[in-house]
Design a protein around this motif. Structure first.
Motif, PDB file in Angstrom:
ATOM      1  N   MET A  78       0.824  -1.202   0.000  1.00  0.00           N
ATOM      2  CA  MET A  78       0.000   0.000   0.000  1.00  0.00           C
ATOM      3  C   MET A  78       0.860   1.255   0.000  1.00  0.00           C
ATOM      4  SD  MET A  78      -3.035   1.098   2.657  1.00  0.00           S
ATOM      5  CE  MET A  78      -1.895   1.086   4.036  1.00  0.00           C
ATOM      6  N   SER A  79       1.939   1.274   0.793  1.00  0.00           N
ATOM      7  CA  SER A  79       2.793   2.460   0.851  1.00  0.00           C
ATOM      8  C   SER A  79       3.501   2.711  -0.479  1.00  0.00           C
ATOM      9  CB  SER A  79       3.834   2.297   1.960  1.00  0.00           C
ATOM     10  OG  SER A  79       4.696   1.208   1.689  1.00  0.00           O
ATOM     11  N   GLU A  80       3.807   1.662  -1.231  1.00  0.00           N
ATOM     12  CA  GLU A  80       4.496   1.819  -2.506  1.00  0.00           C
ATOM     13  C   GLU A  80       3.566   2.304  -3.615  1.00  0.00           C
ATOM     14  OE1 GLU A  80       6.553  -1.687  -3.668  1.00  0.00           O
ATOM     15  OE2 GLU A  80       8.079  -1.527  -2.087  1.00  0.00           O
ATOM     16  N   HIS A  81       2.275   1.967  -3.534  1.00  0.00           N
ATOM     17  CA  HIS A  81       1.353   2.271  -4.630  1.00  0.00           C
ATOM     18  C   HIS A  81       0.238   3.237  -4.244  1.00  0.00           C
ATOM     19  CE1 HIS A  81       3.174  -1.673  -5.599  1.00  0.00           C
ATOM     20  NE2 HIS A  81       3.114  -1.246  -6.850  1.00  0.00           N
ATOM     21  N   PHE A  82       0.365   3.883  -3.091  1.00  0.00           N
ATOM     22  CA  PHE A  82      -0.731   4.733  -2.631  1.00  0.00           C
ATOM     23  C   PHE A  82      -0.923   5.951  -3.535  1.00  0.00           C
ATOM     24  CE2 PHE A  82      -2.784   7.932   0.031  1.00  0.00           C
ATOM     25  CZ  PHE A  82      -3.838   7.195   0.551  1.00  0.00           C
ATOM     26  N   GLU A  83       0.164   6.561  -3.977  1.00  0.00           N
ATOM     27  CA  GLU A  83       0.057   7.794  -4.762  1.00  0.00           C
ATOM     28  C   GLU A  83      -0.701   7.565  -6.071  1.00  0.00           C
ATOM     29  OE1 GLU A  83       0.767  10.772  -3.834  1.00  0.00           O
ATOM     30  OE2 GLU A  83       1.537  10.108  -1.886  1.00  0.00           O
ATOM     31  N   GLU A  84      -0.399   6.453  -6.776  1.00  0.00           N
ATOM     32  CA  GLU A  84      -1.053   6.218  -8.068  1.00  0.00           C
ATOM     33  C   GLU A  84      -2.329   5.402  -7.953  1.00  0.00           C
ATOM     34  OE1 GLU A  84       2.168   2.983  -7.652  1.00  0.00           O
ATOM     35  OE2 GLU A  84       1.956   5.130  -7.236  1.00  0.00           O
ATOM     36  N   ALA A  85      -2.778   5.134  -6.741  1.00  0.00           N
ATOM     37  CA  ALA A  85      -3.984   4.333  -6.549  1.00  0.00           C
ATOM     38  C   ALA A  85      -5.219   5.072  -7.049  1.00  0.00           C
ATOM     39  CB  ALA A  85      -4.148   3.970  -5.074  1.00  0.00           C
ATOM     40  N   ARG A  86      -6.235   4.314  -7.449  1.00  0.00           N
ATOM     41  CA  ARG A  86      -7.491   4.896  -7.922  1.00  0.00           C
ATOM     42  C   ARG A  86      -8.296   5.429  -6.740  1.00  0.00           C
ATOM     43  NH1 ARG A  86      -7.132  -0.139  -9.696  1.00  0.00           N
ATOM     44  NH2 ARG A  86      -8.945  -0.770  -8.444  1.00  0.00           N
ATOM     45  N   GLY A  87      -8.999   6.536  -6.973  1.00  0.00           N
ATOM     46  CA  GLY A  87      -9.850   7.118  -5.942  1.00  0.00           C
ATOM     47  C   GLY A  87      -9.459   8.536  -5.610  1.00  0.00           C
ATOM     48  N   ALA A  88     -10.467   9.325  -5.254  1.00  0.00           N
ATOM     49  CA  ALA A  88     -10.234  10.730  -4.945  1.00  0.00           C
ATOM     50  C   ALA A  88      -9.914  10.950  -3.471  1.00  0.00           C
ATOM     51  CB  ALA A  88     -11.459  11.557  -5.329  1.00  0.00           C
ATOM     52  N   THR A  89     -10.373  10.043  -2.606  1.00  0.00           N
ATOM     53  CA  THR A  89     -10.126  10.174  -1.170  1.00  0.00           C
ATOM     54  C   THR A  89      -9.205   9.062  -0.689  1.00  0.00           C
ATOM     55  OG1 THR A  89     -12.051   8.810  -0.589  1.00  0.00           O
ATOM     56  CG2 THR A  89     -12.420  11.183  -0.870  1.00  0.00           C
ATOM     57  N   SER A  90      -8.679   9.230   0.501  1.00  0.00           N
ATOM     58  CA  SER A  90      -7.797   8.211   1.077  1.00  0.00           C
ATOM     59  C   SER A  90      -8.517   6.885   1.250  1.00  0.00           C
ATOM     60  CB  SER A  90      -7.243   8.701   2.416  1.00  0.00           C
ATOM     61  OG  SER A  90      -6.475   9.856   2.250  1.00  0.00           O
ATOM     62  N   GLN A  91      -9.779   6.959   1.689  1.00  0.00           N
ATOM     63  CA  GLN A  91     -10.561   5.748   1.885  1.00  0.00           C
ATOM     64  C   GLN A  91     -10.780   5.011   0.560  1.00  0.00           C
ATOM     65  OE1 GLN A  91     -14.299   6.424   3.814  1.00  0.00           O
ATOM     66  NE2 GLN A  91     -14.772   4.257   4.066  1.00  0.00           N
ATOM     67  N   ALA A  92     -11.052   5.765  -0.511  1.00  0.00           N
ATOM     68  CA  ALA A  92     -11.253   5.154  -1.825  1.00  0.00           C
ATOM     69  C   ALA A  92      -9.959   4.542  -2.340  1.00  0.00           C
ATOM     70  CB  ALA A  92     -11.774   6.189  -2.811  1.00  0.00           C
ATOM     71  N   LYS A  93      -8.850   5.202  -2.100  1.00  0.00           N
ATOM     72  CA  LYS A  93      -7.554   4.676  -2.531  1.00  0.00           C
ATOM     73  C   LYS A  93      -7.241   3.358  -1.823  1.00  0.00           C
ATOM     74  CE  LYS A  93      -5.212   9.017  -3.795  1.00  0.00           C
ATOM     75  NZ  LYS A  93      -4.642   8.589  -5.079  1.00  0.00           N
ATOM     76  N   MET A  94      -7.485   3.320  -0.514  1.00  0.00           N
ATOM     77  CA  MET A  94      -7.224   2.108   0.250  1.00  0.00           C
ATOM     78  C   MET A  94      -8.110   0.954  -0.222  1.00  0.00           C
ATOM     79  SD  MET A  94      -6.649   3.578   4.106  1.00  0.00           S
ATOM     80  CE  MET A  94      -6.367   1.929   4.755  1.00  0.00           C
ATOM     81  N   LYS A  95      -9.351   1.254  -0.547  1.00  0.00           N
ATOM     82  CA  LYS A  95     -10.264   0.223  -1.038  1.00  0.00           C
ATOM     83  C   LYS A  95      -9.789  -0.347  -2.370  1.00  0.00           C
ATOM     84  CE  LYS A  95     -15.160  -0.625  -2.012  1.00  0.00           C
ATOM     85  NZ  LYS A  95     -16.521  -0.027  -2.084  1.00  0.00           N
ATOM     86  N   SER A  96      -9.338   0.534  -3.278  1.00  0.00           N
ATOM     87  CA  SER A  96      -8.847   0.055  -4.572  1.00  0.00           C
ATOM     88  C   SER A  96      -7.551  -0.736  -4.417  1.00  0.00           C
ATOM     89  CB  SER A  96      -8.626   1.233  -5.522  1.00  0.00           C
ATOM     90  OG  SER A  96      -7.607   2.095  -5.039  1.00  0.00           O
ATOM     91  N   LEU A  97      -6.695  -0.317  -3.485  1.00  0.00           N
ATOM     92  CA  LEU A  97      -5.445  -1.046  -3.244  1.00  0.00           C
ATOM     93  C   LEU A  97      -5.723  -2.427  -2.670  1.00  0.00           C
ATOM     94  CD1 LEU A  97      -3.184   1.791  -1.815  1.00  0.00           C
ATOM     95  CD2 LEU A  97      -2.837   0.549  -3.951  1.00  0.00           C
ATOM     96  N   LEU A  98      -6.731  -2.534  -1.833  1.00  0.00           N
ATOM     97  CA  LEU A  98      -7.095  -3.838  -1.277  1.00  0.00           C
ATOM     98  C   LEU A  98      -7.570  -4.781  -2.381  1.00  0.00           C
ATOM     99  CD1 LEU A  98      -7.464  -5.617   1.202  1.00  0.00           C
ATOM    100  CD2 LEU A  98      -9.728  -4.614   1.524  1.00  0.00           C
ATOM    101  N   GLU A  99      -8.341  -4.256  -3.315  1.00  0.00           N
ATOM    102  CA  GLU A  99      -8.786  -5.069  -4.447  1.00  0.00           C
ATOM    103  C   GLU A  99      -7.601  -5.510  -5.303  1.00  0.00           C
ATOM    104  OE1 GLU A  99     -11.592  -2.703  -6.535  1.00  0.00           O
ATOM    105  OE2 GLU A  99     -13.157  -2.836  -4.982  1.00  0.00           O
ATOM    106  N   ASP A 100      -6.664  -4.584  -5.559  1.00  0.00           N
ATOM    107  CA  ASP A 100      -5.470  -4.922  -6.342  1.00  0.00           C
ATOM    108  C   ASP A 100      -4.639  -5.984  -5.630  1.00  0.00           C
ATOM    109  OD1 ASP A 100      -6.309  -3.042  -8.145  1.00  0.00           O
ATOM    110  OD2 ASP A 100      -4.924  -1.479  -7.446  1.00  0.00           O
ATOM    111  N   TRP A 101      -4.543  -5.883  -4.319  1.00  0.00           N
ATOM    112  CA  TRP A 101      -3.758  -6.851  -3.548  1.00  0.00           C
ATOM    113  C   TRP A 101      -4.365  -8.249  -3.652  1.00  0.00           C
ATOM    114  CZ3 TRP A 101       0.734  -7.661  -1.248  1.00  0.00           C
ATOM    115  CH2 TRP A 101       0.837  -8.674  -0.275  1.00  0.00           C
ATOM    116  N   ARG A 102      -5.669  -8.317  -3.565  1.00  0.00           N
ATOM    117  CA  ARG A 102      -6.338  -9.621  -3.649  1.00  0.00           C
ATOM    118  C   ARG A 102      -6.197 -10.250  -5.030  1.00  0.00           C
ATOM    119  NH1 ARG A 102     -11.866  -7.766  -0.459  1.00  0.00           N
ATOM    120  NH2 ARG A 102     -11.043  -7.980   1.683  1.00  0.00           N
TER     121      ARG A 102
END
Length: 264
Positions: free
Chosen positions: A147-171
């Motif tokens: 998450m720390s490596e890909h947070f900046e380019e993650a999808r979503g306008a808010t931090s919560q949306a970014k974390m949700k998209s990163l969780l999907e990518d991780w899975r």
């Protein structure tokens, strides 16, 4: 000593909480604890300093006020401190009157709330102390590293949306892709273990054994606990060997006495 740790944001938050503490009738509102002498001086000087120095940031503004307070003589501080003492006496009277109106259940609820606030403050103070003492940061999980490596380019306008998209990518990652982050997490565990050992050794040197983990203290006590047991086993073996030797001597003596011919 002037309390330099106060920031304007903290002061503003405190004043806001005091003003919004009670939204019901005046009778049901608990009395507000009065400000001390220093805080009264800050409250008086803040608008004056802000008008004189509009370009100064809020933190620097409070720092200047704190420096002024520190350089003031006891006579200059006396009016603010005396006003605080008078307000405290009135506060005690108002608090006693207010508590007399409360039911036992309300008093119990207030006591529980006070204990909760004190526990929270204690936790915050301890965390701040550990940070100041340089306690190593805990190891990160594989997902946290990802998450720390890909947070900046993650999808979503808010931090919560970014974390949700990163969780999907991780899975959706393959096992061999996750293995990279798993190995990094293992390396981070080794880093944490080594740093914690050095840090805890340093805490022992400066007399802060109270900050050492229970598992570390238990590990240090184990060798000392085994020593008496080893002595006990050695003593038991010695006694057993002595008993066997004594029995052997007795048997030999009996055999000799039987084999000796009787004299007429």
């Amino acid at each position: 000593m002037a309390p330099y740790s106060f920031s304007v944001s903290l002061l503003v938050k405190s004043f806001s909480l005091l003003s919004l503490r009670c939204l019901t009738s005046e009778a049901s509102c608990p009395p507000k604890r009065p400000l001390n002498g220093y805080m009264r001086y800050v409250q008086q000087q803040k608008p004056i300093m802000a008008n004189q120095n509009p370009e100064i940031k809020a933190v620097e503004l409070v720092r200047k006020i704190a420096q002024q307070w520190r350089s003031m003589s006891p006579e200059q501080k006396q009016p603010f401190q005396e006003a605080s003492l008078r307000a405290m006496e009135q506060f005690k009277v108002d608090l006693k009157r207010y508590q007399a109106q409360l039911t036992p259940a309300q008093l119990q609820q207030q006591a529980q709330e006070k204990r909760r606030r004190m526990a929270k403050r204690k936790t915050i103070r301890k965390k701040r102390e550990l940070t100041n003492l340089g306690k190593p940061k805990r190891p990160r999980s594989p997902f946290n590293i990802f998450m720390s490596e890909h947070f900046e380019e993650a999808r979503g306008a808010t931090s919560q949306a970014k974390m949700k998209s990163l969780l999907e990518d991780w899975r959706n990652l393959f096992s061999h892709q996750k293995q990279v982050y798993t190995q990094l997490a293992e390396d981070d565990k080794i880093r944490y273990k080594n740093e914690m050992k050095s840090w805890e050794d340093h805490m022992v040197e400066i007399g802060r054994e109270d900050l050492i983990r229970e598992q570390t203290l238990s590990a240090k006590k184990k060798p000392a606990a085994k020593a008496p047991a080893a002595k006990k086993v050695t003593k038991a073996k010695t006694e057993k060997k002595a008993a066997a030797t004594a029995k052997s001597k007795t048997t030999t003596k009996t055999t000799k006495s039987r084999s000796t011919p009787k004299m007429c």
